[in-house]
Design an enzyme around this catalytic site. Structure first.
Site, short mmCIF file in Angstrom:
data_model
loop_
_atom_site.label_atom_id
_atom_site.label_comp_id
_atom_site.label_asym_id
_atom_site.label_seq_id
_atom_site.Cartn_x
_atom_site.Cartn_y
_atom_site.Cartn_z
N GLY A 158 0.83 -1.17 0.02
CA GLY A 158 -0.14 -0.25 0.54
C GLY A 158 1.36 0.58 -0.44
O GLY A 158 2.17 1.25 -0.21
N ASN A 159 0.12 2.60 0.38
CA ASN A 159 1.42 3.27 0.02
C ASN A 159 0.13 4.35 1.47
O ASN A 159 -0.65 4.62 1.98
CB ASN A 159 1.03 4.30 -1.20
CG ASN A 159 -0.87 4.85 -1.20
OD1 ASN A 159 -1.25 5.43 -1.02
ND2 ASN A 159 -0.68 4.04 -2.59
#
Ligand code: CTP
Ligand code: CA
Length: 238
Positions: free
Chosen positions: A33-34
């Site tokens: 993810g980020n």
């Protein structure tokens, strides 16, 4: 939904906004993810609704309350986001891609939780193979073909690097994506992600000079974005 003070210059317009950041699962409990919080995209949706638009918000993993009067479609992965945006873009006046889309996803999804070996001496780490995700924004521009609707807006978070400063990287990205407006964020490790104020540059293919806004909060950035879009809706590119 009349809102106090806001100009109703998006009344009757149908807009679609993506927000948050995609998650690409490795197994049932893990993902790539980020750090995108979704705050900027939510502000873009909230301001559009306050200015009279009918707003659909496609939200990737943002832990935020639905803005008043906004219909929220939750998604997790880039492929889910692509499907939701492609469906919602049909018939929309404006599409804004504010979500941070993972450029890559794991090539394989493991149905069962990945375990480490407990054999003595077996300390190898797995290697995760990645594949490219589709470019959703470029796809929306491609699907539009020769028409001028929807107006399509992209975001870019740039740090600047050896190949160029923030503005020149953003100008090249605008040309690559083919969208009508690019909102370029200046970011560093502690800048923009989760922060309340940042500096953005608004770039249009039909305008040589970027318009710079900020340091400003996300509502102000959103208002500047919609000012540009209102202008684009009034004067479609020839
Ligand atoms: N975007 C998208 N689909 C992707 C990647 C990005 O639609 N697979 C959109 C983002 O939502 C954003 C814009 O494209 O509106 C720019 O994203 P960015 O990550 O800055 O651009 P990339 O083309 O992925 O380039 P980079 O190599 O700099 O990450
Ligand atoms: Ca990217």
């Amino acid at each position: 939904l009349e809102s106090t003070g806001a100009p109703q210059d998006l009344a009757g317009r149908s807009v679609v906004v993506s927000a948050g950041g995609t998650r690409e699962p490795l197994d049932p409990v893990r993902f790539l993810g980020n750090r995108s919080s979704g705050k900027q995209g939510y502000a873009v949706a909230r301001v559009a609704a306050a200015r009279g638009a009918v707003v659909r918000l496609v939200s990737a993993n943002a832990d935020l309350p639905a803005p008043d009067g906004v219909q929220v479609t939750p998604v997790e992965t880039a492929l889910e986001l692509q499907q939701a945006m492609t469906e919602a873009a049909a018939g929309a006046d404006v599409v804004v891609m504010a979500a941070a889309v993972a450029d890559f996803r794991p090539a394989v999804y493991q149905d069962a939780k990945i375990k480490k070996s407990h054999e003595p001496g077996a300390e190898q780490a797995p290697v995760v193979e990645l594949v490219r995700n589709p470019d959703i924004l470029a796809g929306l521009v491609r699907d539009r073909g020769e028409g001028d609707r929807p107006v399509i807006v992209g975001f870019a978070a740039e740090t600047g690097d050896a190949t160029g400063d923030v503005l020149s990287l953003a100008r090249a990205k605008l040309a690559r994506k083919g969208c009508d407006l690019l909102v370029a964020n200046e970011v560093g490790r502690s800048l923009a992600f989760g922060q309340d104020e940042n500096t953005v540059h608004l770039l249009r293919p039909d305008r040589e000079e970027a318009r710079t806004v900020g340091p400003a909060d996300k509502e102000v950035v959103a208002a500047a974005l919609w000012d540009e879009v209102v202008n684009l809706l009034a004067t479609p590119p020839t």
